[in-house]
Design a protein around this motif. Structure first.
Motif, PDB file in Angstrom:
ATOM      1  N   ASN A 294      47.351  38.520 -32.987  1.00  0.00           N
ATOM      2  CA  ASN A 294      47.115  39.549 -33.988  1.00  0.00           C
ATOM      3  C   ASN A 294      45.634  39.911 -34.088  1.00  0.00           C
ATOM      4  N   LYS A 295      45.230  40.881 -34.512  1.00  0.00           N
ATOM      5  CA  LYS A 295      43.825  41.456 -34.457  1.00  0.00           C
ATOM      6  C   LYS A 295      43.117  40.266 -35.239  1.00  0.00           C
ATOM      7  N   ILE A 296      41.977  39.823 -34.702  1.00  0.00           N
ATOM      8  CA  ILE A 296      41.074  38.964 -35.265  1.00  0.00           C
ATOM      9  C   ILE A 296      39.985  39.668 -36.530  1.00  0.00           C
ATOM     10  N   LYS A 297      40.384  38.978 -37.558  1.00  0.00           N
ATOM     11  CA  LYS A 297      39.905  39.610 -38.796  1.00  0.00           C
ATOM     12  C   LYS A 297      38.368  39.009 -39.199  1.00  0.00           C
ATOM     13  N   LYS A 298      37.437  39.960 -39.674  1.00  0.00           N
ATOM     14  CA  LYS A 298      36.398  39.425 -39.949  1.00  0.00           C
ATOM     15  C   LYS A 298      36.291  38.226 -41.235  1.00  0.00           C
ATOM     16  N   GLU A 299      37.385  38.394 -42.098  1.00  0.00           N
ATOM     17  CA  GLU A 299      37.322  37.739 -43.156  1.00  0.00           C
ATOM     18  C   GLU A 299      37.241  36.147 -42.638  1.00  0.00           C
ATOM     19  N   GLY A 300      37.868  35.821 -41.406  1.00  0.00           N
ATOM     20  CA  GLY A 300      37.916  34.484 -40.919  1.00  0.00           C
ATOM     21  C   GLY A 300      36.748  33.995 -40.156  1.00  0.00           C
ATOM     22  N   GLY A 301      35.697  34.933 -40.567  1.00  0.00           N
ATOM     23  CA  GLY A 301      34.348  34.456 -39.984  1.00  0.00           C
ATOM     24  C   GLY A 301      33.906  34.650 -38.437  1.00  0.00           C
ATOM     25  N   ILE A 302      32.856  34.253 -38.024  1.00  0.00           N
ATOM     26  CA  ILE A 302      32.440  34.775 -36.574  1.00  0.00           C
ATOM     27  C   ILE A 302      33.437  33.966 -35.817  1.00  0.00           C
ATOM     28  N   PRO A 303      34.296  34.460 -34.765  1.00  0.00           N
ATOM     29  CA  PRO A 303      35.025  33.676 -33.859  1.00  0.00           C
ATOM     30  C   PRO A 303      34.476  33.089 -32.853  1.00  0.00           C
ATOM     31  N   GLN A 304      34.864  31.864 -32.503  1.00  0.00           N
ATOM     32  CA  GLN A 304      34.181  30.831 -31.430  1.00  0.00           C
ATOM     33  C   GLN A 304      35.315  31.266 -30.148  1.00  0.00           C
ATOM     34  N   ILE A 305      34.679  31.916 -29.150  1.00  0.00           N
ATOM     35  CA  ILE A 305      35.657  32.501 -28.176  1.00  0.00           C
ATOM     36  C   ILE A 305      35.418  31.269 -26.884  1.00  0.00           C
ATOM     37  N   GLU A 306      36.327  30.776 -26.728  1.00  0.00           N
ATOM     38  CA  GLU A 306      36.432  29.735 -25.412  1.00  0.00           C
ATOM     39  C   GLU A 306      36.861  30.587 -24.427  1.00  0.00           C
ATOM     40  N   LEU A 307      36.052  30.350 -23.375  1.00  0.00           N
ATOM     41  CA  LEU A 307      36.252  31.180 -22.010  1.00  0.00           C
ATOM     42  C   LEU A 307      36.773  30.027 -21.035  1.00  0.00           C
ATOM     43  N   GLU A 308      37.920  30.639 -20.084  1.00  0.00           N
ATOM     44  CA  GLU A 308      38.102  29.827 -18.945  1.00  0.00           C
ATOM     45  C   GLU A 308      38.076  30.648 -17.657  1.00  0.00           C
ATOM     46  N   ALA A 309      37.953  29.972 -16.416  1.00  0.00           N
ATOM     47  CA  ALA A 309      37.800  30.789 -15.280  1.00  0.00           C
ATOM     48  C   ALA A 309      38.791  31.311 -14.730  1.00  0.00           C
ATOM     49  N   THR A 310      38.953  32.708 -13.999  1.00  0.00           N
ATOM     50  CA  THR A 310      39.845  33.127 -13.369  1.00  0.00           C
ATOM     51  C   THR A 310      40.035  32.724 -12.150  1.00  0.00           C
ATOM     52  N   GLU A 311      40.698  33.266 -11.285  1.00  0.00           N
ATOM     53  CA  GLU A 311      40.908  32.776 -10.113  1.00  0.00           C
ATOM     54  C   GLU A 311      40.029  33.793  -9.199  1.00  0.00           C
ATOM     55  N   ASP A 312      39.474  33.477  -8.068  1.00  0.00           N
ATOM     56  CA  ASP A 312      38.798  34.150  -7.090  1.00  0.00           C
ATOM     57  C   ASP A 312      39.814  34.803  -6.518  1.00  0.00           C
ATOM     58  N   ILE A 313      40.050  36.156  -6.331  1.00  0.00           N
ATOM     59  CA  ILE A 313      40.922  36.907  -5.741  1.00  0.00           C
ATOM     60  C   ILE A 313      40.730  36.902  -3.904  1.00  0.00           C
ATOM     61  N   LEU A 314      39.384  36.901  -3.685  1.00  0.00           N
ATOM     62  CA  LEU A 314      39.147  36.858  -2.131  1.00  0.00           C
ATOM     63  C   LEU A 314      39.469  35.609  -1.536  1.00  0.00           C
ATOM     64  N   LYS A 315      39.113  34.449  -2.418  1.00  0.00           N
ATOM     65  CA  LYS A 315      39.262  33.069  -2.020  1.00  0.00           C
ATOM     66  C   LYS A 315      40.828  32.936  -1.794  1.00  0.00           C
ATOM     67  N   ALA A 316      41.659  33.548  -2.719  1.00  0.00           N
ATOM     68  CA  ALA A 316      42.935  33.192  -2.831  1.00  0.00           C
ATOM     69  C   ALA A 316      43.587  34.302  -1.473  1.00  0.00           C
ATOM     70  N   VAL A 317      43.043  35.278  -1.130  1.00  0.00           N
ATOM     71  CA  VAL A 317      43.455  36.032  -0.102  1.00  0.00           C
ATOM     72  C   VAL A 317      43.175  35.351   1.356  1.00  0.00           C
ATOM     73  N   SER A 318      42.021  34.757   1.337  1.00  0.00           N
ATOM     74  CA  SER A 318      41.516  33.814   2.469  1.00  0.00           C
ATOM     75  C   SER A 318      42.492  32.960   2.954  1.00  0.00           C
ATOM     76  N   GLY A 319      43.169  32.200   2.067  1.00  0.00           N
ATOM     77  CA  GLY A 319      44.508  31.271   2.166  1.00  0.00           C
ATOM     78  C   GLY A 319      45.466  32.088   3.279  1.00  0.00           C
ATOM     79  N   LEU A 320      45.732  33.202   2.852  1.00  0.00           N
ATOM     80  CA  LEU A 320      46.882  33.815   3.265  1.00  0.00           C
ATOM     81  C   LEU A 320      46.533  34.705   4.690  1.00  0.00           C
ATOM     82  N   ARG A 321      45.184  34.759   4.837  1.00  0.00           N
ATOM     83  CA  ARG A 321      44.684  35.240   6.304  1.00  0.00           C
ATOM     84  C   ARG A 321      45.320  34.330   7.418  1.00  0.00           C
ATOM     85  N   SER A 322      45.107  33.094   6.913  1.00  0.00           N
ATOM     86  CA  SER A 322      45.337  32.150   8.311  1.00  0.00           C
ATOM     87  C   SER A 322      46.776  32.394   8.555  1.00  0.00           C
ATOM     88  N   GLU A 323      47.639  32.689   7.664  1.00  0.00           N
ATOM     89  CA  GLU A 323      49.116  32.844   8.235  1.00  0.00           C
ATOM     90  C   GLU A 323      49.364  34.202   8.911  1.00  0.00           C
TER      91      GLU A 323
END
Ligand code: CTP
Length: 408
Positions: A294-323
């Motif tokens: 649900n929408k993060i509301k201001k009443e909850g205070g300033i949110p701490q947003i934890e991030l995670e890495a996305t996958e590198d698309i070009l690196k994933a593609v380079s794996g396919l290229r060898s095939e």
């Protein structure tokens, strides 16, 4: 050397046939835009077109004489009746009425336009425009089918308000769409004919909650320009795009995505069938680890947003290229605000690219949102090519040419 690039329309001789539909006024805009793009446009009006618009309208926008049926019987008739069509790269009839369509289908030659169509050896584009019911009538459909089988390119009319007040299929599409079709036909047999090109464009959007996303300033312009340049070169193009304010080029198969993960899935699915991947999208490197339901509301205070890495698309593609058993060219784009060439060279190597387009985004005339770019191309074999400041379309044309050369 590359300051003045010619687009696919420049110096093309286009005969524009205009027949008697209320949409004839739109043909003036088409003639004007084609002329501005560098084409030489010779307009032929039918007698009924002259009831809606005048030759002067077209002469004013093309800077060239416009022809009418009076010319079919005039002093130059013996040259004109075949000459206009013979010299042309393309004959476009827009709008094409049900009547002119029927004449074309049956090879009738009682007007300068239909005589020209018979004499012309160039490709023919027909954009039918007519009022309610006429387009769907079996007679019209049969004529369209006849023309299509004979190799004509038919631009489907748009649906919507018709002059009679009815709503239906029969409107002449707007100029940019007409020009998109014209580019497709002129691009046939180009440098990338028979090749499949996959282009990614735009900035990914990583949701935080149902209303908020983390994104970047990519406009998608360079990616869309690449897709158009590949189409101009005759390629079959698939465009994987995030939401942008741009209209995809006519002829591209469009796959819409939002997140880096969706783009990864789409690229991995499409890549095996393609000959070249042009990875112009600005892909998020990080995304929120959790997406609030649900929408993060201001009443909850300033949110701490934890991030995670996305996958590198070009690196994933380079794996396919060898095939892959055949040659596939992969191009990346590096938008950098410092150490441009060093960072780009590292990405070229770590992502196993054939080519990377390095772009200095710290300059106000290059990079995000603006119309121009100042790019240096770095190739896997160590070659480097610095391009001067140019439009994103011009840069796209050069990148497409280089990709075509790498595919040879
Ligand atoms: N790219 C990708 N997948 C990602 C991030 C980037 O495929 N998750 C691609 C981009 O589409 C571009 C190239 O990698 O063609 C370089 O992107 P860029 O953002 O400049 O580089 P990053 O690898 O993200 O490195 P950094 O952000 O640290 O500069």
């Amino acid at each position: 050397m590359y300051n003045i690039r010619m687009s696919i329309l420049s110096n093309k001789r286009i005969v524009l046939g205009v027949s008697g539909s209320i949409a004839a006024y739109k043909a003036a805009d088409l003639a004007s835009k084609l002329t501005q793009a560098g084409a030489q446009v010779d307009v032929i009006l039918t007698a009924s077109a002259e009831k809606f618009v005048t030759p002067l309208t077209f002469q004013s926008v093309t800077g060239r004489r416009a022809y009418t049926d009076a010319d079919l019987w005039g002093s130059e008739a013996h040259v004109l009746h075949v000459g206009l069509g013979h010299a042309a790269h393309l004959l476009v009839i827009a709008p094409c009425t049900a009547n002119t369509l029927a004449k074309l289908a049956h090879g009738q030659a009682d007007t300068l336009l239909t005589v020209t169509a018979l004499a012309a050896a160039c490709p023919l584009i027909v954009a039918p425009a007519m009022d309610g019911g006429m387009y769907d009538h079996p007679a019209t459909q049969k004529n369209i089918d006849t023309l299509r089988k004979r190799g004509a390119y038919i631009i489907e009319p748009a649906e919507g308000h018709l002059a009679s007040g009815l709503t239906g299929k029969g409107r002449l599409p707007e100029t940019p769409e007409l020009i998109g079709h014209i580019r497709l036909v002129l691009g046939r047999g180009g440098l990338l004919a028979g090749k499949r090109v996959l282009v990614t464009a735009g900035g990914t959007q990583e949701p935080l909650d149902p209303v908020r996303v983390l994104t970047n300033r990519s406009s998608g312009k360079q990616g869309y320009a690449l897709a158009q340049a590949a189409l101009d070169a005759g390629a079959q193009v698939t465009l994987i795009t995030t939401p942008t304010a741009l209209t995809p080029p006519v002829g591209a198969k469009v796959i819409r995505v939002e997140t880096a993960a969706q783009m990864l899935d789409a690229v991995l699915k499409e890549f095996p069938a393609c000959d070249a991947l042009l990875m112009a999208a600005a892909v998020a490197d990080f995304r929120p680890k959790t997406v609030a339901e649900n929408k993060i509301k201001k009443e909850g205070g300033i949110p701490q947003i934890e991030l995670e890495a996305t996958e590198d698309i070009l690196k994933a593609v380079s794996g396919l290229r060898s095939e892959a058993k055949r040659k596939q060219v992969v191009a990346g784009f590096a938008a950098e605000s410092q150490s441009l060439l060093e960072n780009a060279a590292n990405k070229l190597q770590s992502k196993k690219l054939d080519l990377i387009a390095a772009n200095d985004i710290s300059a106000s005339d290059a990079g995000f949102s603006v119309e121009t770019n100042r790019i240096t191309l770095l190739f896997a074999d160590g070659r480097r090519e610095s391009l001067s400041l140019m439009s994103k379309s011009e840069a796209a044309e050069i990148i497409v040419e280089r990709v075509a050369a790498l595919l040879e």
